[in-house]
Design a protein around this motif. Structure first.
Motif, PDB file in Angstrom:
ATOM      1  N   THR A  17     -12.942 -24.062 -35.974  1.00  9.34           N
ATOM      2  CA  THR A  17     -13.015 -23.241 -34.764  1.00  9.34           C
ATOM      3  C   THR A  17     -14.254 -22.350 -34.806  1.00  9.34           C
ATOM      4  O   THR A  17     -15.013 -22.282 -33.827  1.00  9.34           O
ATOM      5  CB  THR A  17     -11.739 -22.381 -34.623  1.00  9.34           C
ATOM      6  N   SER A  20     -17.541 -24.332 -34.499  1.00  5.28           N
ATOM      7  CA  SER A  20     -17.826 -24.733 -33.124  1.00  5.28           C
ATOM      8  C   SER A  20     -18.369 -23.559 -32.316  1.00  5.28           C
ATOM      9  O   SER A  20     -19.286 -23.738 -31.499  1.00  5.28           O
ATOM     10  CB  SER A  20     -16.596 -25.334 -32.454  1.00  5.28           C
ATOM     11  N   ASP A  21     -17.848 -22.350 -32.568  1.00  5.70           N
ATOM     12  CA  ASP A  21     -18.391 -21.160 -31.896  1.00  5.70           C
ATOM     13  C   ASP A  21     -19.871 -20.993 -32.211  1.00  5.70           C
ATOM     14  O   ASP A  21     -20.687 -20.761 -31.318  1.00  5.70           O
ATOM     15  CB  ASP A  21     -17.637 -19.891 -32.331  1.00  5.70           C
ATOM     16  N   THR A  48     -16.542 -26.032 -25.556  1.00  3.70           N
ATOM     17  CA  THR A  48     -15.822 -24.752 -25.555  1.00  3.70           C
ATOM     18  C   THR A  48     -14.373 -24.946 -25.109  1.00  3.70           C
ATOM     19  O   THR A  48     -13.455 -24.357 -25.698  1.00  3.70           O
ATOM     20  CB  THR A  48     -16.541 -23.737 -24.644  1.00  3.70           C
ATOM     21  N   ALA A  49     -14.152 -25.785 -24.109  1.00  9.27           N
ATOM     22  CA  ALA A  49     -12.783 -26.058 -23.650  1.00  9.27           C
ATOM     23  C   ALA A  49     -11.970 -26.746 -24.747  1.00  9.27           C
ATOM     24  O   ALA A  49     -10.800 -26.407 -24.976  1.00  9.27           O
ATOM     25  CB  ALA A  49     -12.819 -26.917 -22.386  1.00  9.27           C
ATOM     26  N   LYS A  50     -12.587 -27.703 -25.451  1.00  7.66           N
ATOM     27  CA  LYS A  50     -11.887 -28.399 -26.540  1.00  7.66           C
ATOM     28  C   LYS A  50     -11.612 -27.427 -27.683  1.00  7.66           C
ATOM     29  O   LYS A  50     -10.548 -27.458 -28.295  1.00  7.66           O
ATOM     30  CB  LYS A  50     -12.731 -29.586 -27.024  1.00  7.66           C
ATOM     31  N   ARG A  51     -12.564 -26.543 -27.961  1.00  3.82           N
ATOM     32  CA  ARG A  51     -12.389 -25.521 -29.004  1.00  3.82           C
ATOM     33  C   ARG A  51     -11.224 -24.608 -28.655  1.00  3.82           C
ATOM     34  O   ARG A  51     -10.394 -24.287 -29.494  1.00  3.82           O
ATOM     35  CB  ARG A  51     -13.688 -24.721 -29.158  1.00  3.82           C
ATOM     36  N   ASP A  52     -11.148 -24.182 -27.378  1.00  2.84           N
ATOM     37  CA  ASP A  52     -10.049 -23.312 -26.952  1.00  2.84           C
ATOM     38  C   ASP A  52      -8.709 -24.027 -27.053  1.00  2.84           C
ATOM     39  O   ASP A  52      -7.721 -23.452 -27.511  1.00  2.84           O
ATOM     40  CB  ASP A  52     -10.281 -22.824 -25.521  1.00  2.84           C
ATOM     41  N   GLU A  53      -8.682 -25.295 -26.648  1.00  8.48           N
ATOM     42  CA  GLU A  53      -7.452 -26.082 -26.756  1.00  8.48           C
ATOM     43  C   GLU A  53      -7.011 -26.161 -28.222  1.00  8.48           C
ATOM     44  O   GLU A  53      -5.830 -25.979 -28.540  1.00  8.48           O
ATOM     45  CB  GLU A  53      -7.702 -27.485 -26.195  1.00  8.48           C
ATOM     46  N   ALA A  55      -7.952 -24.115 -30.760  1.00  5.30           N
ATOM     47  CA  ALA A  55      -7.694 -22.794 -31.360  1.00  5.30           C
ATOM     48  C   ALA A  55      -6.315 -22.247 -31.021  1.00  5.30           C
ATOM     49  O   ALA A  55      -5.742 -21.485 -31.803  1.00  5.30           O
ATOM     50  CB  ALA A  55      -8.775 -21.806 -30.929  1.00  5.30           C
ATOM     51  N   TYR A  56      -5.787 -22.616 -29.868  1.00  6.69           N
ATOM     52  CA  TYR A  56      -4.511 -22.048 -29.436  1.00  6.69           C
ATOM     53  C   TYR A  56      -3.318 -22.942 -29.730  1.00  6.69           C
ATOM     54  O   TYR A  56      -2.212 -22.647 -29.278  1.00  6.69           O
ATOM     55  CB  TYR A  56      -4.578 -21.675 -27.956  1.00  6.69           C
TER      56      TYR A  56
END
Length: 194
Positions: A17, A20-21, A48-53, A55-56
């Motif tokens: 995560t 990727s940031d 960023t969308a895949k990272r958010d998916e 990360a959560y």
């Protein structure tokens, strides 16, 4: 049970995560130079969308904890039902003796060794037998409210067995999804960072 895919990345999820940031920040800063390589704001937004998916997603600690809680609830109800069945079996044993068919019909000889699913079946069987002979058993202390408690506890244990299984399945599915999404994120980062 479906085995999860192999991780394409050899780092903890939290590090993926953060990596990727960092890559997205660097690529955003250098977007003008990277445009020649096909890097666009849309591509960075997709990462960023895949990272958010990713990360959560629920962590394994959270899901393991929920599994443990479901197991503990099932085990507690198992003990409660076993105790309730013993209370009835003791009354029947005192009235008739261990060698009597009524006591044998209860199926409580190996009660403490019964797995939860079998204990549910035993609880329901005890209620059925004792209900059928309730008039005869009443003088030994077997009463309808006692049987009603066993019915409720049997049903609750049955539901808790299902809840425990669901918690295990949810964890397995979450692990599969987390690795799959992590692999997708990693592939996007490799494609971007080369």
């Amino acid at each position: 049970y479906v085995h999860p895919p192999l991780r394409a990345y050899k780092m903890p999820d939290a590090k993926l995560t953060q990596k990727s940031d960092g890559i997205v920040q660097s690529a955003t800063r250098d977007l003008a130079e990277l445009a020649d390589y096909g890097v666009s704001p849309a591509a960075l937004a997709a990462i960023t969308a895949k990272r958010d998916e990713f990360a959560y997603l629920p962590t394994d600690y959270m899901l393991s904890g929920l599994m443990m809680m479901a197991t503990q609830a099932k085990n507690d109800k198992h003990k409660q039902l076993e105790t309730g069945i013993r209370r009835i079996a003791d009354r029947v044993r005192l009235k008739y003796g261990v060698g009597h068919g009524m006591y044998t019909a209860l199926g409580v000889a190996m009660l403490s060794r019964q797995p939860s699913a079998e204990l549910v079946r035993t609880g329901r069987s005890v209620v059925a037998i004792c209900t059928q002979y309730l008039a005869e058993l009443a003088s030994g202390g077997v009463r309808a409210p006692l049987l009603a408690d066993i019915t409720i506890q049997s049903d609750e244990l049955d539901d808790l067995i299902d809840a425990q299984l669901a918690a295990v399945q949810n964890r397995d599915l979450a692990v599969f999804n987390r690795i799959t999404i992590g692999n997708e994120l990693y592939a996007m980062l490799v494609n971007l960072a080369g």
